[in-house]
Write an enzyme that holds these catalytic residues in place. Structure first.
Site, PDB file in Angstrom:
ATOM      1  CE  LYS A 222      -6.222  -7.018  -1.338  1.00 35.71           C
ATOM      2  NZ  LYS A 222      -6.767  -6.943  -0.021  1.00 35.71           N
TER       3      LYS A 222
ATOM      4  CE  LYS B 198     -13.317  -2.109   0.253  1.00 37.73           C
ATOM      5  NZ  LYS B 198     -12.465  -2.080   1.440  1.00 37.73           N
TER       6      LYS B 198
ATOM      7  CE  LYS C 269      -4.413  -1.742   1.373  1.00 35.20           C
ATOM      8  NZ  LYS C 269      -5.641  -1.608   2.083  1.00 35.20           N
TER       9      LYS C 269
HETATM   10  N1  AQP Z   1      -9.622 -10.148  -3.134  1.00 32.89           N
HETATM   11  C1  AQP Z   1     -10.000 -10.618  -1.961  1.00 32.89           C
HETATM   12  N2  AQP Z   1     -10.171 -11.955  -1.774  1.00 32.89           N
HETATM   13  C2  AQP Z   1     -10.573 -12.445  -0.575  1.00 32.89           C
HETATM   14  N3  AQP Z   1     -10.839 -11.668   0.486  1.00 32.89           N
HETATM   15  C3  AQP Z   1     -10.694 -10.350   0.342  1.00 32.89           C
HETATM   16  N4  AQP Z   1     -10.883  -9.312   1.185  1.00 32.89           N
HETATM   17  C4  AQP Z   1     -10.591  -8.159   0.559  1.00 32.89           C
HETATM   18  N5  AQP Z   1     -10.224  -8.388  -0.702  1.00 32.89           N
HETATM   19  C5  AQP Z   1     -10.273  -9.738  -0.874  1.00 32.89           C
HETATM   20  C6  AQP Z   1     -11.319  -9.481   2.565  1.00 32.89           C
HETATM   21  O1  AQP Z   1     -12.387  -8.588   2.795  1.00 32.89           O
HETATM   22  C7  AQP Z   1     -12.355  -8.184   4.159  1.00 32.89           C
HETATM   23  C8  AQP Z   1     -12.522  -6.710   4.233  1.00 32.89           C
HETATM   24  O2  AQP Z   1     -11.437  -6.089   3.570  1.00 32.89           O
HETATM   25  P1  AQP Z   1     -11.237  -4.538   3.700  1.00 32.89           P
HETATM   26  O3  AQP Z   1     -12.160  -3.843   2.803  1.00 32.89           O
HETATM   27  O4  AQP Z   1     -11.304  -4.137   5.108  1.00 32.89           O
HETATM   28  O5  AQP Z   1      -9.761  -4.266   3.250  1.00 32.89           O
HETATM   29  P2  AQP Z   1      -8.869  -4.765   2.107  1.00 32.89           P
HETATM   30  O6  AQP Z   1      -8.454  -6.173   2.342  1.00 32.89           O
HETATM   31  O7  AQP Z   1      -7.763  -3.780   2.021  1.00 32.89           O
HETATM   32  O8  AQP Z   1      -9.811  -4.711   0.814  1.00 32.89           O
HETATM   33  P3  AQP Z   1      -9.435  -4.142  -0.601  1.00 32.89           P
HETATM   34  O9  AQP Z   1     -10.547  -4.319  -1.532  1.00 32.89           O
HETATM   35  O10 AQP Z   1      -8.106  -4.662  -1.037  1.00 32.89           O
HETATM   36  O11 AQP Z   1      -9.352  -2.602  -0.335  1.00 32.89           O
HETATM   37  P4  AQP Z   1      -8.287  -1.578  -0.772  1.00 32.89           P
HETATM   38  O12 AQP Z   1      -8.219  -1.657  -2.239  1.00 32.89           O
HETATM   39  O13 AQP Z   1      -8.862  -0.282  -0.274  1.00 32.89           O
HETATM   40  O14 AQP Z   1      -7.021  -1.967  -0.104  1.00 32.89           O
HETATM   41  C9  AQP Z   1     -11.033  -8.691   4.746  1.00 32.89           C
HETATM   42  O15 AQP Z   1     -11.277  -9.822   5.548  1.00 32.89           O
HETATM   43  C10 AQP Z   1     -10.231  -9.063   3.544  1.00 32.89           C
HETATM   44  O16 AQP Z   1      -9.362 -10.145   3.812  1.00 32.89           O
END
Ligand code: AQP
Length: 336
Positions: free
Chosen positions: A197, A200, A113
């Site tokens: 992965k 968002k 990040k």
């Molecule tokens: N691609 C994924 N596959 C499986 N699990 C996922 N999670 C996120 N992306 C995947 C799971 O969703 C939960 C909430 O995640 P979060 O929104 O708190 O944060 P994150 O993991 O940082 O999600 P993003 O989409 O990747 O957000 P950005 O792009 O903002 O960093 C968690 O349990 C996570 O494991």
């Protein structure tokens, strides 16, 4: 011994997608009938990167709406937002003093990040895992449903709990948490690049299925999803080195609650356009009703704010009891 208690959180950073649903929220729903569950909108995590305050406010409500639309019960579970229970931040500071800098430096999510300009990342982004450990341990939770991308942070939570229990001679005070990670599909990958992965913050909207996408958009995104020149494999071994193929097959298995091997025996040897049509159908059937319900719930802010308010009161009761004990263990005199 601590009784079993589930905790998990989702960041209100907008655009919740299929990865969030299959990796985490679907599991939240399954667990609500077996355990005492606490589900949190982790709004303090969402400010570790640049954010827009107006959008944050509406994203908090949208995350709550997503929880409810996905099938979480506000009665059975404690549902609230992190910032409304101050003990999360208090314990995060304490954990900043327990965790070691070397531990933080090993966190791969920070590296991803922060990108190349690490020096310019917020300190909050670096110590994010300590706040996550505090979110979990302030409730002495024992089980944490998350996607596989969060596994390293949970290992850190375990290390913090062990070090605290050991340093302050309070064996078993904090439980050593168990991750609950879906077996068949632990990490949903981007539809454009099977090595990244689904996320968002990925620029291309075609890399993910958002929970609010409509039928046509889901269809288009799946038709455009990257595959390769071969047919659908018939054997698990043929999935090796085919990350995009492996990803969409796993999505199909997970959304239909079947094993990957069953998908291969049904579609093995067929062309991808047949498979993709079936995948779109399944996604439309499962995801569109959630999206429609989210949109409906978003029209009732009073209801959504009411859930947050009630949940915060219930969460605060548990968190206050625990923070008092923690202060006492540390020799802090606030509650003595
Ligand atoms: N691609 C994924 N596959 C499986 N699990 C996922 N999670 C996120 N992306 C995947 C799971 O969703 C939960 C909430 O995640 P979060 O929104 O708190 O944060 P994150 O993991 O940082 O999600 P993003 O989409 O990747 O957000 P950005 O792009 O903002 O960093 C968690 O349990 C996570 O494991």
């Amino acid at each position: 011994m601590n009784k079993k208690r589930v905790f998990s959180g989702v960041q209100p950073t907008g655009n919740l997608h299929l990865g969030n649903y299959l990796g985490a929220i679907k599991n939240f729903v399954d667990l609500q009938n077996k355990f005492e569950c606490i589900y949190c909108v982790v709004d303090l995590h969402a400010i570790t990167n640049h954010h827009n305050p107006k959008e944050l406010k509406s994203n908090i409500l949208e995350t709550i709406a997503t929880f409810i639309a996905s099938g979480l019960s506000e009665e059975k579970n404690i549902i609230f937002n992190q910032a409304s229970v101050s003990a999360h931040s208090e314990l995060a500071w304490i954990f900043n003093c327990v965790a070691r800098i070397g531990w933080m430096n090993r966190m791969t999510q920070f590296k991803e990040k922060a990108g190349v300009n690490k020096e310019n990342a917020s300190v909050g982004l670096l110590v994010y895992p300590n706040l996550m450990a505090a979110d979990i341990l302030i409730y002495k939770a024992t089980h944490v449903p998350v996607g596989e991308d969060q596994k390293q942070h949970l290992e850190l939570t375990r290390d913090i709990a062990k070090k605290f229990n050991n340093d302050f001679k309070c064996e078993d005070f904090f439980p050593i948490v168990e991750p609950v990670i879906p077996k068949e599909i632990s990490r949903i990958m981007s539809l454009r690049d099977g090595k990244k992965k689904m996320s968002k913050s990925e620029e291309s909207d075609y890399s993910r299925i958002n929970l609010k996408d409509d039928k046509d958009l889901i269809n288009q995104k799946i038709q455009k999803a990257k595959t390769d020149n071969g047919p659908v494999p018939s054997d698990l071994n043929e999935l090796k080195n085919r990350p995009e193929v492996s990803n969409i097959i796993s999505i199909y298995a997970n959304i239909n609650n079947i094993k990957v091997s069953q998908v291969l025996s049904e579609f093995g040897g067929k062309n991808f356009s047949t498979f993709k049509s079936k995948l779109s159908e399944s996604l439309i059937e499962k995801i569109c009703p959630i999206g429609q319900e989210i949109k409906k719930l978003l029209k009732d802010e009073v209801y959504l704010n009411g859930i947050l308010e009630k949940g915060a009161k219930r969460a605060d009761l548990i968190a206050k009891t625990n923070i008092k004990e923690i202060y006492k263990i540390l020799g802090l005199t606030k509650y003595s």
